[in-house]
Write a protein that holds these residues in place. Structure first.
Motif, PDB file in Angstrom:
ATOM      1  N   THR A   2       0.842  -1.182   0.000  1.00  0.00           N
ATOM      2  CA  THR A   2       0.000   0.000   0.000  1.00  0.00           C
ATOM      3  C   THR A   2       0.883   1.240   0.000  1.00  0.00           C
ATOM      4  O   THR A   2       1.801   1.354   0.801  1.00  0.00           O
ATOM      5  N   GLU A   6      -2.587   6.066  -0.300  1.00  0.00           N
ATOM      6  CA  GLU A   6      -3.682   5.106  -0.081  1.00  0.00           C
ATOM      7  C   GLU A   6      -3.845   4.825   1.405  1.00  0.00           C
ATOM      8  O   GLU A   6      -4.963   4.759   1.918  1.00  0.00           O
ATOM      9  N   ARG A   7      -2.724   4.656   2.127  1.00  0.00           N
ATOM     10  CA  ARG A   7      -2.796   4.410   3.573  1.00  0.00           C
ATOM     11  C   ARG A   7      -3.433   5.603   4.285  1.00  0.00           C
ATOM     12  O   ARG A   7      -4.297   5.434   5.142  1.00  0.00           O
ATOM     13  N   THR A   9      -5.498   7.834   3.026  1.00  0.00           N
ATOM     14  CA  THR A   9      -6.914   7.871   2.668  1.00  0.00           C
ATOM     15  C   THR A   9      -7.697   6.838   3.460  1.00  0.00           C
ATOM     16  O   THR A   9      -8.770   7.126   4.003  1.00  0.00           O
ATOM     17  N   ASN A  10      -7.167   5.631   3.548  1.00  0.00           N
ATOM     18  CA  ASN A  10      -7.841   4.579   4.316  1.00  0.00           C
ATOM     19  C   ASN A  10      -7.898   4.925   5.795  1.00  0.00           C
ATOM     20  O   ASN A  10      -8.910   4.671   6.464  1.00  0.00           O
ATOM     21  N   VAL A  14     -11.318   5.206   7.960  1.00  0.00           N
ATOM     22  CA  VAL A  14     -11.530   4.387   9.159  1.00  0.00           C
ATOM     23  C   VAL A  14     -11.813   5.271  10.372  1.00  0.00           C
ATOM     24  O   VAL A  14     -12.743   5.016  11.141  1.00  0.00           O
ATOM     25  N   VAL A  31      -6.031  -0.766   8.969  1.00  0.00           N
ATOM     26  CA  VAL A  31      -5.550   0.021   7.833  1.00  0.00           C
ATOM     27  C   VAL A  31      -4.288  -0.647   7.279  1.00  0.00           C
ATOM     28  O   VAL A  31      -3.292  -0.784   7.979  1.00  0.00           O
TER      29      VAL A  31
END
Length: 108
Positions: A2, A6-7, A9-10, A14, A31
């Motif tokens: 990842t 992206e991390r 955003t995730n 969360v 995550v």
């Protein structure tokens, strides 16, 4: 693997969806993309949390039972309130947003 964006955003998603504060252990196991080892993932999470705050996103820290801390993003601290726009105003705003470039060539 990842990537960082992206991390982040995730992580944002969360924390925003959390109805209660989440522990660091819960976050890094939910995550994808955090390194293994407590010290390594703690440092990565602290960097991510700082980056979110630099973007104006308030990551709340709340006490949990014992000495633990929990993290979340309260929706009321993140989302804009209803602007009370008329339908024609909302349509004009949507059109303006669709016409704007938000990449490195913005303003050219």
């Amino acid at each position: 693997m990842t990537d960082k964006l992206e991390r982040l955003t995730n992580l944002l998603l969360v924390l925003l969806a959390a109805d209660r504060p989440l522990t660091l252990d819960h976050i890094v196991h939910t995550v994808e993309g955090y390194p293994e080892g407590h010290d390594a993932y703690r440092q990565a999470f602290e960097r991510d949390k700082r980056l979110l705050r630099e973007q104006g996103i308030d990551v709340a820290v709340e006490a949990l039972p014992g000495d633990a801390q929990g993290y979340r993003i309260r929706p009321e601290d993140y989302y804009l309130p209803d602007l009370g726009l008329l339908p024609a105003e909302q349509q004009a705003l949507n059109l303006a947003l669709a016409a704007v470039r938000v990449d490195e060539r913005a303003g050219q």
